[in-house]
Design a protein around this motif. Structure first.
Motif, PDB file in Angstrom:
ATOM      1  N   LEU A   1       1.272  -8.611   4.708  1.00 50.66           N
ATOM      2  CA  LEU A   1       1.259  -9.111   6.088  1.00 50.66           C
ATOM      3  C   LEU A   1       0.568  -8.146   7.035  1.00 50.66           C
ATOM      4  O   LEU A   1      -0.016  -8.545   8.035  1.00 50.66           O
ATOM      5  CB  LEU A   1       2.696  -9.330   6.594  1.00 50.66           C
ATOM      6  N   GLY A   2       0.656  -6.847   6.762  1.00 50.65           N
ATOM      7  CA  GLY A   2       0.125  -5.844   7.667  1.00 50.65           C
ATOM      8  C   GLY A   2       1.156  -5.437   8.708  1.00 50.65           C
ATOM      9  O   GLY A   2       2.136  -6.160   8.955  1.00 50.65           O
ATOM     10  N   VAL A   3       0.929  -4.284   9.328  1.00 45.80           N
ATOM     11  CA  VAL A   3       1.925  -3.670  10.213  1.00 45.80           C
ATOM     12  C   VAL A   3       2.324  -4.601  11.366  1.00 45.80           C
ATOM     13  O   VAL A   3       3.501  -4.784  11.662  1.00 45.80           O
ATOM     14  CB  VAL A   3       1.391  -2.333  10.783  1.00 45.80           C
ATOM     15  N   MET A   4       1.334  -5.218  11.997  1.00 46.66           N
ATOM     16  CA  MET A   4       1.611  -6.042  13.182  1.00 46.66           C
ATOM     17  C   MET A   4       2.520  -7.224  12.830  1.00 46.66           C
ATOM     18  O   MET A   4       3.547  -7.454  13.477  1.00 46.66           O
ATOM     19  CB  MET A   4       0.287  -6.562  13.747  1.00 46.66           C
ATOM     20  N   LYS A   5       2.150  -7.984  11.809  1.00 45.48           N
ATOM     21  CA  LYS A   5       2.940  -9.170  11.445  1.00 45.48           C
ATOM     22  C   LYS A   5       4.296  -8.771  10.871  1.00 45.48           C
ATOM     23  O   LYS A   5       5.293  -9.464  11.078  1.00 45.48           O
ATOM     24  CB  LYS A   5       2.177 -10.047  10.441  1.00 45.48           C
TER      25      LYS A   5
ATOM     26  N   ARG B   1      -1.093   8.500  21.955  1.00 39.93           N
ATOM     27  CA  ARG B   1      -0.298   8.897  20.791  1.00 39.93           C
ATOM     28  C   ARG B   1       0.230  10.316  20.946  1.00 39.93           C
ATOM     29  O   ARG B   1      -0.030  10.996  21.927  1.00 39.93           O
ATOM     30  CB  ARG B   1      -1.147   8.766  19.521  1.00 39.93           C
TER      31      ARG B   1
ATOM     32  N   LYS C   1     -10.525  11.810  29.554  1.00 37.81           N
ATOM     33  CA  LYS C   1     -10.273  11.036  30.779  1.00 37.81           C
ATOM     34  C   LYS C   1      -8.784  11.044  31.105  1.00 37.81           C
ATOM     35  O   LYS C   1      -7.951  11.025  30.220  1.00 37.81           O
ATOM     36  CB  LYS C   1     -10.733   9.581  30.586  1.00 37.81           C
TER      37      LYS C   1
ATOM     38  N   GLN D   1       2.770  -0.472   4.118  1.00 42.63           N
ATOM     39  CA  GLN D   1       2.677  -1.872   4.536  1.00 42.63           C
ATOM     40  C   GLN D   1       2.513  -2.752   3.307  1.00 42.63           C
ATOM     41  O   GLN D   1       2.169  -2.283   2.227  1.00 42.63           O
ATOM     42  CB  GLN D   1       1.498  -2.085   5.484  1.00 42.63           C
TER      43      GLN D   1
ATOM     44  N   PHE E   1       0.888   1.334  19.621  1.00 38.61           N
ATOM     45  CA  PHE E   1       0.886  -0.028  20.121  1.00 38.61           C
ATOM     46  C   PHE E   1       2.224  -0.660  19.768  1.00 38.61           C
ATOM     47  O   PHE E   1       2.687  -0.567  18.640  1.00 38.61           O
ATOM     48  CB  PHE E   1      -0.264  -0.795  19.472  1.00 38.61           C
TER      49      PHE E   1
ATOM     50  N   ARG F   1      -9.247  11.543  25.412  1.00 41.01           N
ATOM     51  CA  ARG F   1     -10.693  11.664  25.191  1.00 41.01           C
ATOM     52  C   ARG F   1     -11.412  12.098  26.478  1.00 41.01           C
ATOM     53  O   ARG F   1     -12.417  11.525  26.878  1.00 41.01           O
ATOM     54  CB  ARG F   1     -11.256  10.345  24.660  1.00 41.01           C
TER      55      ARG F   1
ATOM     56  N   ARG G   1      -4.862  -0.628  28.147  1.00 40.80           N
ATOM     57  CA  ARG G   1      -4.583  -1.116  26.792  1.00 40.80           C
ATOM     58  C   ARG G   1      -4.688  -0.016  25.735  1.00 40.80           C
ATOM     59  O   ARG G   1      -4.310  -0.220  24.590  1.00 40.80           O
ATOM     60  CB  ARG G   1      -5.541  -2.256  26.435  1.00 40.80           C
ATOM     61  N   ALA G   2      -5.252   1.129  26.122  1.00 38.99           N
ATOM     62  CA  ALA G   2      -5.469   2.179  25.120  1.00 38.99           C
ATOM     63  C   ALA G   2      -4.151   2.840  24.739  1.00 38.99           C
ATOM     64  O   ALA G   2      -3.431   3.327  25.607  1.00 38.99           O
ATOM     65  CB  ALA G   2      -6.431   3.228  25.661  1.00 38.99           C
ATOM     66  N   PRO G   3      -3.801   2.848  23.448  1.00 38.62           N
ATOM     67  CA  PRO G   3      -2.594   3.564  23.032  1.00 38.62           C
ATOM     68  C   PRO G   3      -2.732   5.054  23.323  1.00 38.62           C
ATOM     69  O   PRO G   3      -3.818   5.615  23.221  1.00 38.62           O
ATOM     70  CB  PRO G   3      -2.537   3.322  21.524  1.00 38.62           C
TER      71      PRO G   3
ATOM     72  N   LYS H   1       0.885  -1.161   0.000  1.00 39.59           N
ATOM     73  CA  LYS H   1       0.000   0.000   0.000  1.00 39.59           C
ATOM     74  C   LYS H   1       0.927   1.215   0.000  1.00 39.59           C
ATOM     75  O   LYS H   1       1.701   1.399   0.944  1.00 39.59           O
ATOM     76  CB  LYS H   1      -0.880  -0.033   1.239  1.00 39.59           C
TER      77      LYS H   1
END
Lengths: 119, 371
Positions: free
Chosen positions: B34-38, B299, B353, B31, B322, B351, B295-297, B19
């Motif tokens: 496989l995508g970013v994670m893999k 940024r 919080k 990417q 992440f 957001r 768990r919330a990234p 892409k």
């Protein structure tokens, strides 16, 4: 099943509407790593930002597709936020809502129209 | 994307299913399939091949090239041994960072690699201040590849056994696949690996030869970013800018003693007064690693507070997301020094919080360099 231009799907189950995002959307987002869901019992208006999805790339919002009340959320997304990547229209659903005006559904696309949109 | 520049590997990226996105004026692969994670996990497990041809490659030559560069860069360049490389940065009059870079002593010249987004400005900066005493020559006919990950040594050694003998930050000219390549044992992922400058006309064949190894996958800019973030490495324009000094950025290690107060070649670079006094007297804020508790990234741009109630911010996140290898969110940012101790709990406003995060040691994943 109906589809929004925001790439959400809406599936009526009795008087409840199940909402998630399409496989096309999950492909665009990439691997989802976190989902922030609304609280059960929240009253929402159409186009309220009610879900935040974080992928490895970015954060994006999911809008309430209808006026109504959130009656259930997919708690499994807490442990496995990638469920929408794996099974967008099944295990990867986000929330169930009760619509205050179910006729709002009529304005959304059917599957053929949605397919034409993303092609 | 017609007005975007293309690297010599552009058609290969497209054929590999990349892409492509605009980045620093170039069409670059963000990417592949496989995508970013893999892609990220594959690089840490085996090896990834990155196209970094958009970066600027520059030869600085002349008898006093090292000394000349030391007037712009607060690093020991004159003392850099032949065929050794080192990290550095251009500073401005206020002590801010104009760009970060790699410098290699190639005997008859210093080879400089700079960031894509800054390369025109960097080249102009060097030409203005260094010519005509030394020559500043942009290298436009070469691609730059990065081969990163624990399998990188075996993969490159199969093309030339001399690759195995290189240590971290060594540079050498190696014949790879029949082409004269300028190779350094370095990278920007926190993994062992190599960066390879290859003549543009040989770049596709070399990339294909590397990709032919079963351990190698092509990796896009998305995973490059998450890899360098886990590695605790700065991204120019985000974690370091003209608004941050090297001391605030926790990059004082890159300023060797010989350039500091009391050193034989102390100062003599832009912003030296500010930077050297900061090394001696300290700074009011510094760059730290941050690990969100949930768990919330969190940024870039997330504002940091000392507790859940206070109204005065004590810092800001400059990179975050992440971390696939960490398996959770990681970030870095600037905080006031009273809140910079490792283990300190801070709160990021996400957001509306306030969510807790902890000041943490970097890198977030252990570095795998071959020292």
């Amino acid at each position: 099943m109906k589809f929004t231009e925001e790439h959400e799907w809406l599936r009526p189950e009795g008087d409840v509407i199940v909402v998630g995002i399409t496989e096309h959307a999950t492909t665009q987002l990439g691997d989802i790593v976190f989902v922030e869901l609304p609280e059960v019992g929240t009253t929402v208006s159409k186009d309220d930002e009610i879900v935040v999805i974080e992928s490895v790339k970015a954060a994006s919002d999911i809008l309430a597709p209808l006026d109504g009340e959130i009656i259930e959320v997919n708690e499994a997304l807490g442990d496995n936020p990638a469920l929408p990547n794996e099974d967008a229209t099944g295990e990867g659903w986000f929330f169930k809502m009760k619509a205050s005006d179910p006729s709002q559904m009529d304005s959304y696309m059917d599957e053929a129209a949605y397919k034409a949109l993303i092609d | 994307m017609s007005e975007l520049l293309q690297t010599p590997l552009h058609d290969l990226h497209v054929s590999l299913g990349a892409k492509m996105v605009p980045f620093a004026g170039y069409a670059m692969p963000v990417q592949y399939g496989l995508g970013v994670m893999k892609e990220h996990l594959h690089t840490r497990a085996k090896a990834g091949l990155f196209d970094v041809s958009h970066m600027g490659q520059v030869k600085v030559a002349g008898e006093d090239a090292a000394a000349a560069l030391e007037t712009l860069i607060p690093v020991d360049i004159a003392g850099l041994a032949k065929d050794r490389q080192r990290y550095g940065f251009f500073t401005d009059q206020n002590g801010g960072i104009l760009d970060d870079l790699m410098l290699a002593n190639r005997g008859d010249h210093i080879f400089v690699v700079v960031n894509a987004a800054c390369k025109a400005a960097d080249i102009a900066h060097m030409k203005t201040h260094l010519e005509p005493d030394v020559s500043v020559t942009p290298i436009t006919g070469r691609a730059l590849l990065a081969l990163q990950g624990p399998s990188a040594e075996a993969v490159l050694t199969a093309l030339n056994p001399a690759a195995k003998d290189m240590s971290f930050m060594d540079v050498a000219t190696l014949d790879l696949n029949g082409s004269d390549c300028w190779v350094s044992r370095s990278g920007y992922t926190g993994e062992d690996g190599y960066e390879i400058s290859v003549p543009a006309e040989d770049a596709v064949e070399l990339a294909e030869a590397l990709l032919a190894h079963e351990d190698v996958e092509p990796i896009g800019l998305g995973a490059r970013d998450s890899l360098r973030l886990e590695g605790g490495l700065c991204l120019y324009g985000h974690d370091i800018t003209t608004e941050t000094t090297p001391v605030e950025a926790a990059l004082t290690w890159a300023i060797q003693k010989v350039r500091r107060q009391g050193g034989d070649r102390t100062g003599g670079f832009p912003g030296a007064d500010e930077i050297l006094s900061q090394i001696t007297d300290g700074v009011s804020r510094k760059r730290v690693g941050l690990v969100p508790a949930g768990r919330a990234p969190m940024r870039e741009g997330v504002v940091l507070f000392a507790d859940e109630e206070s109204t005065a911010p004590i810092g800001t996140i400059t990179s975050g997301g992440f971390g696939p290898t960490v398996g959770g969110p990681v970030a870095m940012g600037y905080v006031s020094v009273d809140h910079a101790t490792i283990g300190t709990t801070l709160y990021g406003e996400l957001r509306g919080k306030r969510l807790p995060l902890q000041v943490a040691k970097m890198p977030f994943t252990p570095a795998n360099f071959k020292r």
